[in-house]
Design an enzyme around this catalytic site. Structure first.
Site, PDB file in Angstrom:
ATOM      1  CG  HIS A 118      36.600  59.720   8.521  1.00 37.88           C
ATOM      2  ND1 HIS A 118      37.577  60.041   9.429  1.00 37.88           N
ATOM      3  CD2 HIS A 118      36.980  58.538   7.964  1.00 37.88           C
ATOM      4  CE1 HIS A 118      38.520  59.114   9.412  1.00 37.88           C
ATOM      5  NE2 HIS A 118      38.181  58.183   8.544  1.00 37.88           N
ATOM      6  CB  SER A 149       8.233  74.952  16.428  1.00 34.72           C
ATOM      7  OG  SER A 149       8.349  76.353  16.371  1.00 34.72           O
ATOM      8  CE  LYS A 151      12.050  73.757  13.101  1.00 34.85           C
ATOM      9  NZ  LYS A 151      13.173  73.115  13.659  1.00 34.85           N
ATOM     10  CD  GLU A 167      16.758  68.209  19.654  1.00 33.56           C
ATOM     11  OE1 GLU A 167      17.036  68.520  18.491  1.00 33.56           O
ATOM     12  OE2 GLU A 167      15.933  68.842  20.338  1.00 33.56           O
TER      13      GLU A 167
END
Ligand code: ARG
Length: 461
Positions: A156, A277, A283, A290
């Site tokens: 969970h 970025s 970043k 992804e």
């Protein structure tokens, strides 16, 4: 447009119709399979005396010449042709004349395309299985190095019990191994030759279908000619197997993305597999993971599209089946890229062992072990569970972990606790004592089995 038909037509087809109907733009990918299939067909025709030896020889030489010229860029598969089959046949007739017109004896484009697609997918299965093997080797390497890298296991999304990185990666080893075995079993089921099915009802020529099948490395022939031309189950099964590969890659990527976040800090991706970025200089983004996660939807889409294309088709061949190609080719390219990139990404990722261990130490991941300690002293598990629950509450109120709780507090809840409780709930003990087969303390057996599998000592190896 150069077509293989036209005798019964009085008008040319509309240009837009030609375009809509043509498949050469994408089925040119089946060129080598088409040539290979034609060669086998022609050898069989000669053996059966349907063609003379000379005719067959001239066709075989012609086909080889076409293949060489296409490879050298001297001949181009252009949109002038309806499909790849038309291109090969027209080029052959151009090259060798009359004998070329005999190549298609006893064959239809329906069994021809069914053959080409099978040959193509069969090779792609082998290549995907090899890529999966490479990923499994990378995983095994990491597993062997990380049997003592502690980390929290989650249920969970809450810290549950401590495990090791080896154990966590071992789960992915199982998934990708099943993917590989699944592909191999699809291959076995599809490895039958449709050639000789003709348009749908076989032919009147005395073809030796078994012979052609053997030449092309099939384990047998499609038994029913109507099924031979209209079966695309293997395309669907293949896309299904690829979808599962993507599902597993996507789950793994999701974890890597989380582990790479500032909050977890379990991993650091290599610069060569990260991106920056345009506005935020600090970043370093996990774009590759992804994108792999994102491309999963695309492969699922190809599977759904093919299932839907086939669902209402009456026997036997229907042009709808031409739609089996673009999606399948796209799924193949996507999965191949994703597998290669993910293997590279994984093998260059650095694991922050300290951070992982720290994280495993918090969150009461050793609470079950504290309860098991009492069970070892004769307390029924349900009672032990309640005692440790109270101790956890006590710790939460004090803002400490179970390891930091003074012995007096333990004893106050249950006198059976002794000083050895601290050792019993240490991360090392928690992991090492979980020796149930398949557990984090039994990784040596899994490692041994994985090694055997990779060496090909297992069935389906
Ligand atoms: N391009 C077609 C396909 O991919 C080849 C078979 C054509 N057969 C036919 N009867 N029109 O399915």
């Amino acid at each position: 447009m150069a077509q293989l038909w036209g005798g019964r037509f009085e008008k040319n087809t509309d240009a837009m119709v030609n375009d809509f109907n043509a498949s050469v733009r994408f089925d040119s990918r089946l060129f080598l399979e088409d040539v290979k299939g034609s060669m086998a067909h022609v050898k069989m025709l000669a053996k059966q005396k349907i063609l003379t030896e000379e005719e067959a020889q001239s066709i075989l030489v012609g086909l080889k010449g076409i293949a060489d010229d296409v490879a050298d860029g001297k001949l181009e598969i252009t949109s002038e042709y309806e499909d790849v089959h038309s291109f090969v046949e027209a080029s052959l007739i151009d090259r060798i004349g009359e004998a070329g017109k005999k190549m298609h004896t006893g064959r239809s484009r329906n069994d021809q395309v069914a053959l080409d697609m099978r040959l193509y997918i069969r090779d792609e299965i082998d290549e995907t299985a090899d890529l999966l093997k490479g990923l499994l080797e990378t995983l095994e390497n990491l597993i062997e190095k990380n049997t003592e890298t502690y980390m929290p296991g989650f249920t969970h999304m809450q810290k549950a019990q401590p495990v090791t990185l080896a154990h966590h990666l071992g789960a992915y080893f199982e998934m990708f191994r099943r993917d590989r075995e699944r592909l191999i079993s699809v291959r076995e089921r599809m490895n039958f030759c449709p050639l000789g099915s003709g348009a749908l009802a076989g032919t009147t020529y005395p073809l030796d279908r078994e012979y052609t099948a053997k030449l092309l490395g099939f384990s047998g022939i499609c038994r029913n000619s109507m099924d031979g031309v209209s079966d695309r189950d293997y395309v669907i099964e293949f896309l299904d197997a690829l979808s599962l590969v993507m599902m597993h890659l996507s789950r793994f990527c999701e974890e890597i993305i989380m582990w790479n976040s500032n909050e977890y800090g379990f991993v650091e991706l290599d610069d060569s597999y990260s991106t920056g970025s345009s506005i935020m200089p600090q970043k370093k983004n996990p774009d590759i993971a992804e994108l792999i996660r994102g491309k999963t939807g695309r492969v699922y889409g190809e599977l759904m599209s093919m299932l839907t294309t086939m669902k209402g088709l009456p026997l036997a061949y229907n042009k709808d089946m031409q739609e089996d190609k673009e999606g399948t080719f796209d799924a193949i390219d996507t999965v191949r890229n994703c597998l290669e990139l993910f293997t590279g990404l994984l093998s260059t990722t650095k694991f922050n062992k300290k951070k992982m261990k720290q994280s495993a130490s918090g969150g009461f991941t050793n609470a079950t072990d504290a309860a098991d300690y009492l069970v070892g002293k004769g307390v029924p598990f349900r009672d032990a569970h309640a005692v440790v629950g109270k101790l956890v509450l006590n710790c939460i109120k004090k803002g400490i972990s179970l390891d930091e709780l003074p012995l007096t507090d333990w004893k106050a809840e249950c006198p059976k606790f002794g000083r050895d409780i601290y050792k019993a709930i240490s991360l090392k003990t928690c992991v090492e004592k979980r020796t149930t087969a398949g557990g984090p303390g039994a990784m040596d057996k899994e490692i041994e089995e994985n090694r055997k599998y990779l060496k090909g000592e297992k069935e389906n190896g």
